[in-house]
Design a protein around this motif. Sequence first.
Motif, mmCIF file in Angstrom:
data_model
loop_
_atom_site.group_PDB
_atom_site.id
_atom_site.type_symbol
_atom_site.label_atom_id
_atom_site.label_comp_id
_atom_site.label_asym_id
_atom_site.label_seq_id
_atom_site.Cartn_x
_atom_site.Cartn_y
_atom_site.Cartn_z
ATOM 1 N N ARG A 169 0.836 -1.206 0.000
ATOM 2 C CA ARG A 169 0.000 0.000 0.000
ATOM 3 C C ARG A 169 0.873 1.259 0.000
ATOM 4 N N TYR A 204 4.169 4.733 3.139
ATOM 5 C CA TYR A 204 4.359 3.760 4.235
ATOM 6 C C TYR A 204 5.618 2.907 4.095
ATOM 7 N N ALA A 230 -6.812 3.841 9.932
ATOM 8 C CA ALA A 230 -7.880 4.790 9.586
ATOM 9 C C ALA A 230 -8.864 5.014 10.730
ATOM 10 N N THR A 283 -8.149 5.665 13.597
ATOM 11 C CA THR A 283 -7.619 6.785 14.383
ATOM 12 C C THR A 283 -8.561 7.984 14.309
ATOM 13 N N HIS A 284 -9.038 8.227 13.086
ATOM 14 C CA HIS A 284 -9.729 9.487 12.805
ATOM 15 C C HIS A 284 -11.247 9.394 12.953
ATOM 16 N N HIS A 308 2.022 5.986 14.539
ATOM 17 C CA HIS A 308 1.683 6.134 13.124
ATOM 18 C C HIS A 308 2.965 6.095 12.321
ATOM 19 N N ILE A 309 2.950 5.281 11.278
ATOM 20 C CA ILE A 309 4.132 5.124 10.437
ATOM 21 C C ILE A 309 4.430 6.435 9.716
ATOM 22 N N SER A 310 3.382 7.049 9.190
ATOM 23 C CA SER A 310 3.545 8.307 8.455
ATOM 24 C C SER A 310 3.403 9.493 9.413
ATOM 25 N N ARG A 349 -7.180 13.787 8.720
ATOM 26 C CA ARG A 349 -6.310 12.949 9.569
ATOM 27 C C ARG A 349 -5.817 13.695 10.811
HETATM 28 C C1 DQA Z 1 -1.565 5.478 9.694
HETATM 29 C C2 DQA Z 1 -2.099 6.864 9.323
HETATM 30 C C3 DQA Z 1 -3.612 6.825 9.104
HETATM 31 O O1 DQA Z 1 -4.080 8.132 8.757
HETATM 32 C C4 DQA Z 1 -3.946 5.887 7.968
HETATM 33 O O2 DQA Z 1 -5.346 5.792 7.798
HETATM 34 C C5 DQA Z 1 -3.336 4.539 8.136
HETATM 35 C C6 DQA Z 1 -1.983 4.428 8.672
HETATM 36 C C7 DQA Z 1 -0.036 5.456 9.810
HETATM 37 O O3 DQA Z 1 0.485 4.493 10.370
HETATM 38 O O4 DQA Z 1 0.645 6.372 9.338
HETATM 39 O O5 DQA Z 1 -3.922 3.536 7.754
HETATM 40 O O6 DQA Z 1 -2.091 5.130 10.967
#
Ligand code: DQA
Length: 147
Positions: free
Chosen positions: A17, A22, A76, A78-79, A99-101, A110
């Motif tokens: 993905r 990521y 996702a 999270t939000h 969060h990875i990003s 977000r």
């Molecule tokens: C995430 C950030 C979220 O906004 C996104 O929906 C994810 C991954 C991250 O690890 O950066 O699925 O949680």
Amino acid sequence: MKFLILNGPNLNLLGLREPDIYGRQTYADLEALVRETCAAEGIECELYQSNHEGDLVDRIQAAYGNVDGIVINPAAYTHTSVAILDALKAVAIPAVEVHISDVKSRESFRQISYPGMACVKTFMGLGLDGYRQAIRFLKQYLNKENG
Ligand code: DQA
């Protein structure tokens, strides 16, 4: 000390993905990193990934009385998920969000984290290393809490 490492929807597709966001490492790589980090820190760990909100809530509830700390990337959810926030508050197990990003520099939708409101700290934008840092932080946090 025992930790539950929870991952939400689409994190099973890591590597595939949006690799520009990521990275190219897979969920298996993440699992290996988490297991290595926990072993090095003398922590027992359980890993769980689900694409379903209720499964994540069930897993948090099942952690009550069984784990000392939770590291969670709700992805996702999270939000959107007040249910995951409420589950974390209900069990009151110290939790750290990952969060990875770098979600702070991404889309406006977000910018809110519901589960984060029940977490003692958030690591973001560090790639998979954020999990390593979260595990180490949570161990120190719990050691301080327990004197
Ligand atoms: C995430 C950030 C979220 O906004 C996104 O929906 C994810 C991954 C991250 O690890 O950066 O699925 O949680």
